[in-house]
Design a protein around this motif. Structure first.
Motif, PDB file in Angstrom:
ATOM      1  N   ASP A 160       0.826  -1.208   0.000  1.00 43.31           N
ATOM      2  CA  ASP A 160       0.000   0.000   0.000  1.00 43.31           C
ATOM      3  C   ASP A 160       0.863   1.263   0.000  1.00 43.31           C
ATOM      4  N   SER A 161       1.955   1.246   0.759  1.00 46.20           N
ATOM      5  CA  SER A 161       2.843   2.409   0.799  1.00 46.20           C
ATOM      6  C   SER A 161       3.514   2.633  -0.551  1.00 46.20           C
ATOM      7  N   LEU A 162       3.959   1.559  -1.187  1.00 45.71           N
ATOM      8  CA  LEU A 162       4.585   1.676  -2.504  1.00 45.71           C
ATOM      9  C   LEU A 162       3.577   2.162  -3.544  1.00 45.71           C
ATOM     10  N   LEU A 163       2.348   1.698  -3.418  1.00 47.10           N
ATOM     11  CA  LEU A 163       1.277   2.158  -4.305  1.00 47.10           C
ATOM     12  C   LEU A 163       1.054   3.659  -4.141  1.00 47.10           C
ATOM     13  N   LYS A 164       1.052   4.113  -2.902  1.00 46.45           N
ATOM     14  CA  LYS A 164       0.843   5.534  -2.626  1.00 46.45           C
ATOM     15  C   LYS A 164       1.989   6.376  -3.183  1.00 46.45           C
ATOM     16  N   ILE A 165       3.211   5.875  -3.064  1.00 47.65           N
ATOM     17  CA  ILE A 165       4.367   6.592  -3.612  1.00 47.65           C
ATOM     18  C   ILE A 165       4.226   6.750  -5.120  1.00 47.65           C
ATOM     19  N   ASP A 166       3.822   5.682  -5.799  1.00 45.89           N
ATOM     20  CA  ASP A 166       3.667   5.749  -7.251  1.00 45.89           C
ATOM     21  C   ASP A 166       2.564   6.717  -7.655  1.00 45.89           C
ATOM     22  N   LEU A 167       1.456   6.691  -6.927  1.00 41.88           N
ATOM     23  CA  LEU A 167       0.359   7.595  -7.259  1.00 41.88           C
ATOM     24  C   LEU A 167       0.772   9.049  -7.034  1.00 41.88           C
ATOM     25  N   LEU A 168       1.488   9.319  -5.954  1.00 43.45           N
ATOM     26  CA  LEU A 168       1.971  10.681  -5.707  1.00 43.45           C
ATOM     27  C   LEU A 168       2.911  11.139  -6.826  1.00 43.45           C
ATOM     28  N   ALA A 169       3.744  10.222  -7.310  1.00 43.27           N
ATOM     29  CA  ALA A 169       4.659  10.571  -8.400  1.00 43.27           C
ATOM     30  C   ALA A 169       3.885  10.934  -9.665  1.00 43.27           C
ATOM     31  N   VAL A 170       2.836  10.181  -9.952  1.00 39.24           N
ATOM     32  CA  VAL A 170       2.011  10.472 -11.127  1.00 39.24           C
ATOM     33  C   VAL A 170       1.294  11.811 -10.956  1.00 39.24           C
ATOM     34  N   LEU A 171       0.806  12.075  -9.753  1.00 39.29           N
ATOM     35  CA  LEU A 171       0.125  13.342  -9.493  1.00 39.29           C
ATOM     36  C   LEU A 171       1.074  14.528  -9.672  1.00 39.29           C
ATOM     37  N   GLU A 172       2.303  14.364  -9.212  1.00 40.16           N
ATOM     38  CA  GLU A 172       3.262  15.466  -9.317  1.00 40.16           C
ATOM     39  C   GLU A 172       3.596  15.786 -10.768  1.00 40.16           C
ATOM     40  N   VAL A 173       3.624  14.764 -11.612  1.00 35.95           N
ATOM     41  CA  VAL A 173       3.831  15.003 -13.044  1.00 35.95           C
ATOM     42  C   VAL A 173       2.696  15.856 -13.598  1.00 35.95           C
ATOM     43  N   ARG A 174       1.511  15.693 -13.022  1.00 36.82           N
ATOM     44  CA  ARG A 174       0.339  16.462 -13.445  1.00 36.82           C
ATOM     45  C   ARG A 174       0.220  17.796 -12.712  1.00 36.82           C
ATOM     46  N   GLY A 175       1.247  18.160 -11.957  1.00 33.02           N
ATOM     47  CA  GLY A 175       1.236  19.446 -11.276  1.00 33.02           C
ATOM     48  C   GLY A 175       0.464  19.468  -9.979  1.00 33.02           C
ATOM     49  N   VAL A 176       0.185  18.288  -9.415  1.00 33.62           N
ATOM     50  CA  VAL A 176      -0.529  18.194  -8.140  1.00 33.62           C
ATOM     51  C   VAL A 176       0.468  17.743  -7.082  1.00 33.62           C
ATOM     52  N   LEU A 236      -3.026   7.722 -17.411  1.00 34.85           N
ATOM     53  CA  LEU A 236      -4.099   7.820 -18.400  1.00 34.85           C
ATOM     54  C   LEU A 236      -5.417   8.240 -17.746  1.00 34.85           C
ATOM     55  N   GLU A 237      -5.674   7.719 -16.537  1.00 38.51           N
ATOM     56  CA  GLU A 237      -6.902   8.099 -15.831  1.00 38.51           C
ATOM     57  C   GLU A 237      -6.903   9.595 -15.518  1.00 38.51           C
ATOM     58  N   LEU A 238      -5.772  10.111 -15.064  1.00 36.15           N
ATOM     59  CA  LEU A 238      -5.681  11.536 -14.736  1.00 36.15           C
ATOM     60  C   LEU A 238      -5.737  12.403 -15.991  1.00 36.15           C
ATOM     61  N   LYS A 239      -5.156  11.914 -17.065  1.00 33.27           N
ATOM     62  CA  LYS A 239      -5.225  12.642 -18.337  1.00 33.27           C
ATOM     63  C   LYS A 239      -6.677  12.795 -18.773  1.00 33.27           C
ATOM     64  N   GLU A 240      -7.449  11.755 -18.553  1.00 27.39           N
ATOM     65  CA  GLU A 240      -8.877  11.804 -18.885  1.00 27.39           C
ATOM     66  C   GLU A 240      -9.597  12.855 -18.039  1.00 27.39           C
ATOM     67  N   LEU A 241      -9.257  12.923 -16.746  1.00 30.73           N
ATOM     68  CA  LEU A 241      -9.885  13.910 -15.867  1.00 30.73           C
ATOM     69  C   LEU A 241      -9.524  15.330 -16.297  1.00 30.73           C
ATOM     70  N   VAL A 242      -8.269  15.546 -16.652  1.00 31.09           N
ATOM     71  CA  VAL A 242      -7.844  16.867 -17.133  1.00 31.09           C
ATOM     72  C   VAL A 242      -8.636  17.250 -18.375  1.00 31.09           C
ATOM     73  N   SER A 243      -8.808  16.298 -19.281  1.00 35.13           N
ATOM     74  CA  SER A 243      -9.557  16.560 -20.512  1.00 35.13           C
ATOM     75  C   SER A 243     -11.004  16.946 -20.202  1.00 35.13           C
ATOM     76  N   ILE A 244     -11.591  16.282 -19.212  1.00 37.23           N
ATOM     77  CA  ILE A 244     -12.973  16.598 -18.811  1.00 37.23           C
ATOM     78  C   ILE A 244     -13.058  18.022 -18.282  1.00 37.23           C
ATOM     79  N   PHE A 245     -12.125  18.389 -17.412  1.00 38.27           N
ATOM     80  CA  PHE A 245     -12.128  19.739 -16.847  1.00 38.27           C
ATOM     81  C   PHE A 245     -11.867  20.798 -17.920  1.00 38.27           C
TER      82      PHE A 245
END
Length: 249
Positions: A160-176, A236-245
């Protein structure tokens, strides 16, 4: 290629950083050198007693430093604040105040959750069932893998911790940025379905744990082989959300 660098605090003998490289030496191991530009995140396992100045230096150079306890529990994070903004970072804190935005976000969240659960082959009967699904899969893993309960719980915490690290890394690429309101919202909504996927993948994995390795090493190796395309899917999921916004601006 960007990658994580794992540091076992209890075995750390040497740690130094200069303008271009991080150099680390652990007990009974040769010196390792990592170009700073290739480090996605530093993961410090256990209680760091030495090298804190180096870790702070890395954080100031823009490399997040994530601490994880020996039992896999997610710890604190050192990271420089970044003034850059993104659509997700700007909009998500206010999504609940606008019915149209909230409806679009909830639809996206539901579709993402459904896709992730379908990939895991778990059965989702009700929206609130994610926790129950994860618990049931955990019981199945415990039984089928013949693991001691303590080892199982620590491995699950590590995954779970490793999963969270990866998700945070993906979010940071998206400026979050980690710690932001937008990041907390996305972690809250995305970690549960992905943790179910992770547990399902572990249940189906037939390979044994690595003999003679500690829990952290076991978990890191297990995580690495379970979901190699995880970050790609999250992105890809976050890219879809950005496109929606973007369409709603």
């Amino acid at each position: 290629m960007m990658s994580s660098v794992n540091i076992k605090a209890s075995r750390l003998k040497f740690c130094k950083v200069d303008s271009v490289n991080l150099r680390i030496a652990e007990e009974n191991e040769a010196m390792r050198s990592f170009p700073l530009r290739t480090i996605k995140v530093l993961v410090v396992i256990g209680d760091a007693k030495d090298g804190l100045d180096v870790l702070l230096n890395c954080a100031e150079k823009g490399i997040p430093v994530q601490f994880i306890h020996e039992n896999g529990r997610f710890g604190c994070r050192l990271q420089m604040l970044d003034d850059r903004r993104s659509l997700l970072a700007d909009w998500l804190p206010h999504v609940d105040a606008n019915r149209t935005w909230l409806g679009a976000y909830k639809t996206w969240h539901y579709e993402v959750t459904t896709r992730v659960i379908l990939r895991s082959w778990a059965r989702l009967e009700r929206w609130q069932d994610l926790g129950k699904i994860r618990d049931q899969i955990g019981r199945d893993i415990l039984k089928s893998k013949n693991l001691e309960i303590t080892l199982f719980e620590e491995l699950l915490a590590w995954l779970d911790s490793l999963l969270k690290i990866d998700l945070l890394a993906v979010l940071e690429v998206r400026g979050v940025q980690a710690g932001s309101e937008a990041a907390q919202r996305l972690l809250q909504d995305l970690l549960p379905p992905y943790s179910v996927w992770l547990a399902c993948t572990w249940l189906k994995d037939q390979r044994p744990l690595l003999p003679g390795h500690n829990t952290a090493e076991q978990a890191i190796a297990l995580y690495g082989r379970l979901i190699p395309k995880l970050k790609e899917n999250m992105s890809l999921e976050l890219k879809e959300l950005v496109s929606i916004f973007e369409k709603m601006v």
